[in-house]
Structure formats: C-alpha cells, structure tokens
Scaffold this active site. Structure first.
Site, PDB file in Angstrom:
ATOM      1  N   ALA A   1      15.029  51.374  51.029  1.00 18.98           N
ATOM      2  CA  ALA A   1      13.816  50.706  50.545  1.00 18.98           C
ATOM      3  C   ALA A   1      12.631  51.079  51.433  1.00 18.98           C
ATOM      4  O   ALA A   1      11.548  51.420  50.944  1.00 18.98           O
ATOM      5  CB  ALA A   1      14.026  49.193  50.538  1.00 18.98           C
TER       6      ALA A   1
ATOM      7  N   ASN B   1      17.335  50.642  54.753  1.00 21.80           N
ATOM      8  CA  ASN B   1      16.803  51.957  55.055  1.00 21.80           C
ATOM      9  C   ASN B   1      16.171  52.642  53.835  1.00 21.80           C
ATOM     10  O   ASN B   1      15.052  53.150  53.883  1.00 21.80           O
ATOM     11  CB  ASN B   1      18.015  52.777  55.562  1.00 21.80           C
ATOM     12  CG  ASN B   1      17.591  54.049  56.193  1.00 21.80           C
ATOM     13  OD1 ASN B   1      16.404  54.279  56.384  1.00 21.80           O
ATOM     14  ND2 ASN B   1      18.551  54.896  56.516  1.00 21.80           N
TER      15      ASN B   1
ATOM     16  N   PHE C   1      21.251  34.314  49.103  1.00 21.93           N
ATOM     17  CA  PHE C   1      22.299  33.912  50.037  1.00 21.93           C
ATOM     18  C   PHE C   1      23.640  34.136  49.364  1.00 21.93           C
ATOM     19  O   PHE C   1      23.900  33.543  48.307  1.00 21.93           O
ATOM     20  CB  PHE C   1      22.137  32.447  50.423  1.00 21.93           C
ATOM     21  CG  PHE C   1      20.789  32.189  51.013  1.00 21.93           C
ATOM     22  CD1 PHE C   1      20.525  32.500  52.331  1.00 21.93           C
ATOM     23  CD2 PHE C   1      19.767  31.695  50.229  1.00 21.93           C
ATOM     24  CE1 PHE C   1      19.265  32.286  52.867  1.00 21.93           C
ATOM     25  CE2 PHE C   1      18.512  31.480  50.760  1.00 21.93           C
ATOM     26  CZ  PHE C   1      18.252  31.773  52.075  1.00 21.93           C
TER      27      PHE C   1
ATOM     28  N   HIS D   1      25.079  65.359  44.304  1.00 23.64           N
ATOM     29  CA  HIS D   1      23.960  66.294  44.193  1.00 23.64           C
ATOM     30  C   HIS D   1      24.382  67.713  43.790  1.00 23.64           C
ATOM     31  O   HIS D   1      23.792  68.316  42.909  1.00 23.64           O
ATOM     32  CB  HIS D   1      23.218  66.392  45.530  1.00 23.64           C
ATOM     33  CG  HIS D   1      22.731  65.080  46.067  1.00 23.64           C
ATOM     34  ND1 HIS D   1      22.195  64.111  45.270  1.00 23.64           N
ATOM     35  CD2 HIS D   1      22.694  64.581  47.325  1.00 23.64           C
ATOM     36  CE1 HIS D   1      21.836  63.062  46.019  1.00 23.64           C
ATOM     37  NE2 HIS D   1      22.134  63.330  47.270  1.00 23.64           N
TER      38      HIS D   1
ATOM     39  N   THR E   1      15.262  45.097  52.820  1.00 24.86           N
ATOM     40  CA  THR E   1      15.003  45.347  54.245  1.00 24.86           C
ATOM     41  C   THR E   1      15.779  46.580  54.721  1.00 24.86           C
ATOM     42  O   THR E   1      15.723  46.944  55.885  1.00 24.86           O
ATOM     43  CB  THR E   1      15.432  44.128  55.101  1.00 24.86           C
ATOM     44  OG1 THR E   1      16.757  43.769  54.714  1.00 24.86           O
ATOM     45  CG2 THR E   1      14.506  42.956  54.883  1.00 24.86           C
TER      46      THR E   1
HETATM   47  C1  BG6 Z   1      21.190  61.773  50.405  1.00 26.75           C
HETATM   48  C2  BG6 Z   1      22.389  61.836  51.322  1.00 26.75           C
HETATM   49  O1  BG6 Z   1      21.580  61.377  49.119  1.00 26.75           O
HETATM   50  O2  BG6 Z   1      20.571  63.046  50.335  1.00 26.75           O
HETATM   51  C3  BG6 Z   1      21.990  62.337  52.692  1.00 26.75           C
HETATM   52  O3  BG6 Z   1      22.967  60.545  51.430  1.00 26.75           O
HETATM   53  C4  BG6 Z   1      21.243  63.650  52.572  1.00 26.75           C
HETATM   54  O4  BG6 Z   1      23.134  62.481  53.512  1.00 26.75           O
HETATM   55  C5  BG6 Z   1      20.109  63.526  51.587  1.00 26.75           C
HETATM   56  O5  BG6 Z   1      20.755  63.997  53.854  1.00 26.75           O
HETATM   57  C6  BG6 Z   1      19.436  64.851  51.322  1.00 26.75           C
HETATM   58  O6  BG6 Z   1      18.348  64.648  50.477  1.00 26.75           O
HETATM   59  P1  BG6 Z   1      16.957  65.332  50.734  1.00 26.75           P
HETATM   60  O7  BG6 Z   1      16.096  64.908  49.599  1.00 26.75           O
HETATM   61  O8  BG6 Z   1      16.470  64.835  52.053  1.00 26.75           O
HETATM   62  O9  BG6 Z   1      17.254  66.792  50.757  1.00 26.75           O
END
Ligand code: BG6
Length: 487
Positions: A38, A36, A108, A257, A34
C-alpha cells in the site's frame, strides 16, 4: 476531456482521459493499508491518478488495517511520508485536496462492523451509481478471512474485489480460495492482479504482434527457434525474509509474472482486444504447455541468503530459477522457451528475446551461422525494441556486419504520459475492464502445471551474489546461450 473543479489545486491542467466517458463514483477500500504494498505502490499510484484527473470526481479512499496506527491523525502522515519516498516532493495544496478524501477505519480480527458502516455511509454520500472497490493488500495468510468478512458487508452499490498474488500456493489452496471468492463474488467482480501486465512495455508486446503485418506471419516454430524470457534482479530479498521463505522465487515470479509473459508471447491472435478473447487465448497456451521436465529446471540460492535476518540457517528455498518450457501447439511445437529470474544477480533487466532461424542458404562470402537474427524486447520503464540483423558493411568489399534496428518508445512518443503498472490496473478495475487480469481458470491451470515440480523441487545450487546464477543454469539454453549479459 474530463475536468475537475479543483484542477487548480492539483497544480497541472487535466490530461486527456484514457477512456471514453467519466468513471462512476467509487469508494475504494484498501485492506492492509499500513503494509508495504500500500505504501510503496497503491498510495503513490492513486495520488498520481488523482493528480492527472483520471480518478472519478466523486471518490473516497477508506483505508483499513488490523495493525496500528488506529486513527486518521496518525495514518495520514504515514501516507504522506510514503508518497514523498516513492513519488518525490508532493505539492502541498494537491495533498490537502487528496487527503480530504481519505479516512482510516481499523478492523479487529474478523470484526469489520465499523468498516462496514464507514463504507455504507461513503457509498450513500457518493450517490446511487457508486461502486465499491475492495483492494486486498494483505498477507496471503489473511486473504480468505478478509474475503469472508468483506463478502458479508451489506452496503449499497456494486462491489469489485482486487487480489494480489500468490493466488494460493498449489492447486488445492488455489481452488479453496476460488471457492471462497465465489461464495461471495461473481467472477466478473474478481480482479487478480499481476502487475507485470500493467507495464506499458508488456502491453506493447500485443501491439507489436497484432497491430503490425510484419510479425505475425513469422511468429511460429517455422521461423522462430527459441524464446528467452529473462528477468534477472539485482536486488536481494531486501528484508522480505518471511515472504521469501514461505513463497520462494518460483511461486513469486515464475508461476506468475514469467508465465504471463510467456502467454503474451505465445498466444494466437485474439479475435478482439477484450477480456474474453484474450483470456481464451491465454488459456489455450497454458493448456498446451508440456509437463515440466524437472531435469530441465535449475533452482539456485545466493550465497549469504541463509545469513539474512529471518531466514532459516538450513533453508532450501530458491532465490533463482532457470527452466526450459515447451508449448505443444501448432505454433510452437519444438521451440524451447527459456525462463530465468532470480535475486542478487548481476543486473536488473526484463528482456524477451525471440531467436529467428537462419536463412536456408548462405550466399555471402564470410557468411556464418551465429545467433544474429534476434528480436529483443526490453521491458523497462523506458521500453525499447530492437532487432539484430546482418547488413552490408559499406565499402568496396561485400562484407557482412551486424546492424541494429531500434524503436525507443519514449523517444517515439515524447508527448505521451505513461502510467505506472499499478496506476493503469487500478484504472482498469474502475472501468470494469478485466482484460489484463488473471481468470480463475488461468490460476488453476498454472497450478496444475507447476504442482508436480513444486512437490518435488530440485535442490538449489549455490551462486555468488552479483553473478548470473548457478553454472548449471548458464548451460541450459545449449548452443545459443543466454542473450544476457549483452556481449
Ligand atoms: C513482485 C515480486 O511481484 O515483483 C518481487 O514479489 C519482485 O519479488 C517484483 O522483485 C518485480 O517487479 P518490478 O515491477 O519491480 O520489476
């Protein structure tokens, strides 16, 4: 080409499958269904894959959560609504077919008995060759207990587990999480997602570098004098106060990233295009990164962040990071890598810039030293690669001007059917291909590198919304400056 019996219901002909044979049947279990992630990413991705005939023919989606709605009848409309928001209008017949495969089973606290029964039944129904894929879309604080719960499930079929970042918040917690994972799952069963690696444009860095003869010979310190990995975001925290307050931009974006992007830019040619070879080269890069110099890191916080609902009014959490990194190996010695990302900035971009050294001799009239020779990779959903070069301006005089060589991937391959990052990565997990996922060793190496800075973080400087971050960060790349904003 794979065909499905209900092709007609999906409203489009099957496309060519991305890989050789058909996938084994799968029971996909989404924990945190439920939440964000997903709603925003997983369900739209799964529906699209199904629509493209890329999911296995025998497929069940079991969704679970510790919060309401509690029943399927209440859950399905939520999924449908999410898909309309994130995918646009949904074909009704296609939705009916997809929805038939979805069930909702609440859990649960640590009691997953009902879920365990549902998974076992679905696996039995799908047959002996069925695989079970647990997808953890849960908050970081719940990860370990959910792993323990799923790890004890006695269900038929082989299991895989998918985790979302952050993989711990420092070396110690990452090791603890890895130990918990390894108590129940083998390394080959664990898939740590960094969705940037699922982006078409990011994988294209590898294609560009290793499928062409022109780049690799110059891809080193002898020809390259700086690299910039710039991921400004225009969005602010968009209500994710709790997440930002506990994570901060460094852990959210840099140690994940941006370091993965750095790995793709800096790695040496892998012997093969497979998980072992790629991970091996990424690990070599992460081992070679010089300890981070705190003097060369700028943290920022946008004005108004402390007024966001749920944010501490004295918060010192960073919403912006810019930093200089060196990879001390035979390819990159002396080449600064500038990393920058932040929220509420002037533009949303994902730009990698490779700056080439000037030719050793100036022989043309009016020739100047500037930052002309840059190879720029725009990692958008409409990926573009271009190189800025000097050329002769047509005319009687021998005058130099700037020209641009450009490759737009969507234009170059108009028939192609690009996959969104999550779509691609979910398929990879189903295929058992961990090449674009993060290994245990990578996670621990990155925390070893980042921990000293995070134990003693710089004080965040203020910056106005809609700007390019604090002034101190603008000065970081010295004479060349940041490539962005485009001049
Ligand atoms: C997510 C971060 O991993 O990557 C976010 O939690 C960020 O804070 C997002 O905004 C950016 O990803 P994208 O694919 O929208 O550039």
């Amino acid at each position: 080409m794979r065909t499905h019996p209900e092709s007609a219901a999906r409203g489009r002909p099957p496309i060519e499958a991305a890989d050789e044979g058909p996938l084994d049947p799968h029971v996909l279990v989404v924990m945190g269904a439920t939440g964000n992630l997903a709603r925003r990413k997983l369900f739209p991705a799964l529906f699209h894959l199904w629509h493209l005939h890329l999911l296995p023919e025998r497929f069940r989606l079991i969704c679970s959560s510790r919060t309401a709605p509690g029943t399927e009848d209440a859950f399905l409309p939520m999924v449908h609504a999410a898909m309309e928001v994130y995918r646009g209008t949904i074909d009704d017949l296609a939705w009916q077919e997809f929805a038939r495969r979805i069930s909702f089973v609440p859990t649960f606290e640590d009691d997953g008995a009902a879920l365990e029964r549902a998974v076992a039944e679905a696996a039995k129904e799908l047959g002996n060759d069925c695989e079970i894929l647990y997808y953890l879309a849960v908050p970081p604080s719940a990860t370990e207990s959910v792993v323990r719960m799923l790890g004890t499930f006695d269900v038929p079929g082989s299991a895989k587990i998918v985790l979302e970042k952050p993989f711990g918040k420092d070396v110690e917690s990452a090791r603890r999480l890895n130990e918990t994972l390894h108590d129940f799952f083998e390394e080959r069963q664990i898939y740590r997602i960094d969705h940037f690696l699922g982006k078409e444009a990011v994988q294209n860095i590898l294609a560009l570098r290793f499928a062409n003869g022109i780049f690799q010979p110059v891809w080193n310190y002898q020809h390259i004098c700086y690299v910039q990995i710039d991921v400004p975001e225009q969005i602010d925290i968009q209500g994710r106060a709790e997440f930002m307050e506990s994570t901060g931009t460094f852990r959210d974006m840099i140690s994940t990233h941006l370091f993965q992007l750095l790995g793709f830019v800096a790695l040496a040619p892998p012997a093969h295009m497979d998980a072992d070879s790629l991970h091996h080269e990424m690990i070599k890069v992460f081992r070679a990164i010089r300890p981070i110099d705190p003097e060369r890191v700028v943290f920022g916080q946008y004005d108004g962040y402390r007024d966001e609902a749920g944010v501490d009014e004295a918060s010192t959490v960073e919403t912006f990071v810019a930093m200089e990194v060196y990879v001390d190996d035979w390819y990159w010695i002396g080449v600064p890598f500038y990393l920058r990302t932040g929220k509420a900035l002037a533009e949303g971009r994902r730009t990698i810039t490779i700056g080439f050294r000037e030719p050793p001799l100036k022989i043309f009239p009016g020739d100047v030293n500037d930052t002309c020779n840059e190879l720029v990779l725009e990692l958008t959903d409409d990926p573009t690669i271009f190189a800025d070069v000097r050329a002769k301006v047509p005319g009687a005089a021998f005058r130099l001007g700037r020209g641009r060589m450009r490759l737009a991937l969507v234009e170059a391959f108009p028939e192609a059917e690009p996959l969104e990052a999550y779509e691609r990565l979910i398929l990879d997990v189903m295929r058992g291909d961990s090449m674009l996922f993060i290994s245990t060793e990578q996670v621990e190496l990155l925390w070893l590198l980042c921990d000293p800075l995070l134990r003693n973080p710089p004080r965040p400087m203020h910056y106005p919304r809609g700007s390019w971050g604090p002034r101190e960060a603008l000065r970081l790349p010295a004479e060349h400056g940041w490539r962005l904003p485009d001049s």
